[in-house]
Design a protein around this motif. Structure first.
Motif, PDB file in Angstrom:
ATOM      1  N   PHE A   2      28.879  31.672  19.171  1.00 51.11           N
ATOM      2  CA  PHE A   2      30.029  30.923  18.691  1.00 51.11           C
ATOM      3  C   PHE A   2      29.975  30.902  17.181  1.00 51.11           C
ATOM      4  N   VAL A   3      31.131  30.972  16.563  1.00 51.26           N
ATOM      5  CA  VAL A   3      31.241  30.827  15.121  1.00 51.26           C
ATOM      6  C   VAL A   3      32.296  29.763  14.873  1.00 51.26           C
ATOM      7  N   GLY A  32      47.573  38.021  19.082  1.00 47.44           N
ATOM      8  CA  GLY A  32      46.564  38.668  19.919  1.00 47.44           C
ATOM      9  C   GLY A  32      45.128  38.292  19.619  1.00 47.44           C
ATOM     10  N   VAL A  33      44.921  37.239  18.838  1.00 50.66           N
ATOM     11  CA  VAL A  33      43.565  36.787  18.504  1.00 50.66           C
ATOM     12  C   VAL A  33      43.372  35.406  19.120  1.00 50.66           C
ATOM     13  N   LEU A  34      42.408  35.284  20.027  1.00 53.32           N
ATOM     14  CA  LEU A  34      42.172  34.017  20.706  1.00 53.32           C
ATOM     15  C   LEU A  34      41.185  33.160  19.924  1.00 53.32           C
ATOM     16  N   ILE A  47      35.427  30.323  17.245  1.00 51.03           N
ATOM     17  CA  ILE A  47      35.591  31.754  17.483  1.00 51.03           C
ATOM     18  C   ILE A  47      34.498  32.175  18.455  1.00 51.03           C
ATOM     19  N   LYS A  48      34.913  32.776  19.564  1.00 48.86           N
ATOM     20  CA  LYS A  48      33.969  33.220  20.593  1.00 48.86           C
ATOM     21  C   LYS A  48      34.130  34.729  20.752  1.00 48.86           C
ATOM     22  N   PRO A  49      33.555  35.497  19.845  1.00 47.77           N
ATOM     23  CA  PRO A  49      33.730  36.942  19.933  1.00 47.77           C
ATOM     24  C   PRO A  49      32.970  37.523  21.112  1.00 47.77           C
ATOM     25  N   PRO A  50      33.466  38.646  21.642  1.00 44.55           N
ATOM     26  CA  PRO A  50      32.730  39.305  22.722  1.00 44.55           C
ATOM     27  C   PRO A  50      31.418  39.883  22.190  1.00 44.55           C
ATOM     28  N   MET A  51      30.523  40.195  23.091  1.00 43.74           N
ATOM     29  CA  MET A  51      29.235  40.768  22.684  1.00 43.74           C
ATOM     30  C   MET A  51      29.430  42.077  21.923  1.00 43.74           C
ATOM     31  N   PHE A  53      31.450  43.515  19.325  1.00 45.44           N
ATOM     32  CA  PHE A  53      32.362  43.060  18.265  1.00 45.44           C
ATOM     33  C   PHE A  53      32.184  44.002  17.088  1.00 45.44           C
ATOM     34  N   SER A  54      33.186  44.812  16.857  1.00 45.97           N
ATOM     35  CA  SER A  54      33.073  45.875  15.854  1.00 45.97           C
ATOM     36  C   SER A  54      33.558  45.416  14.479  1.00 45.97           C
ATOM     37  N   ASP A  55      33.356  46.267  13.505  1.00 45.13           N
ATOM     38  CA  ASP A  55      33.897  46.011  12.168  1.00 45.13           C
ATOM     39  C   ASP A  55      35.419  45.903  12.219  1.00 45.13           C
ATOM     40  N   ALA A  56      36.041  46.719  13.039  1.00 44.08           N
ATOM     41  CA  ALA A  56      37.503  46.669  13.182  1.00 44.08           C
ATOM     42  C   ALA A  56      37.945  45.331  13.768  1.00 44.08           C
ATOM     43  N   ASP A  57      37.172  44.792  14.711  1.00 38.48           N
ATOM     44  CA  ASP A  57      37.481  43.482  15.277  1.00 38.48           C
ATOM     45  C   ASP A  57      37.366  42.392  14.207  1.00 38.48           C
ATOM     46  N   ALA A  58      36.337  42.471  13.389  1.00 40.35           N
ATOM     47  CA  ALA A  58      36.154  41.503  12.306  1.00 40.35           C
ATOM     48  C   ALA A  58      37.305  41.595  11.310  1.00 40.35           C
TER      49      ALA A  58
END
Length: 75
Positions: A2-3, A32-34, A47-51, A53-58
Motif C-alpha cells: 500500500f502507498v 481508469g486509475v483506481l 494506492i494499492k498497485p498490483p504486484m 507494476f511497471s514504469d509505465a504504470d507509475a
C-alpha cells in the motif's frame, strides 16, 4: 503493498483535506486509475498497485493525479 499520499489544505497547519482526496479518487476512476481514501479524516489517497507494476504504470498514476489536480485548480 500500500502507498498513501496525505492531502492537507495547508502545509503549516496540516489541516486534512478529505474532500480533495475523495474528489481526486472519484475523478481518477473515470480515467481508469483506481484509488481510494483512508485515514481518520479520509484525507489519505490509498494506492494499492498490483504486484506487477511497471514504469509505465507509475507514469500513468502520476500523470492522472497531476491531470486531476490541474482540473480541480482550474475550477
Amino acid at each position: 503493498l500500500f502507498v498513501g499520499i496525505e492531502l492537507v489544505r495547508d502545509r503549516e497547519t496540516r489541516e486534512p483535506d478529505g474532500g480533495l482526496a475523495a474528489e481526486l479518487a472519484n475523478r481518477a476512476v473515470g480515467r481508469g486509475v483506481l484509488l481510494s481514501t483512508d485515514g481518520p479524516q479520509h484525507n489519505v489517497l490509498k494506492i494499492k498497485p498490483p504486484m506487477v507494476f511497471s514504469d509505465a504504470d507509475a507514469d500513468l498514476l502520476v500523470s492522472t493525479i497531476d491531470g486531476v489536480l490541474a482540473e480541480l485548480a482550474a475550477g
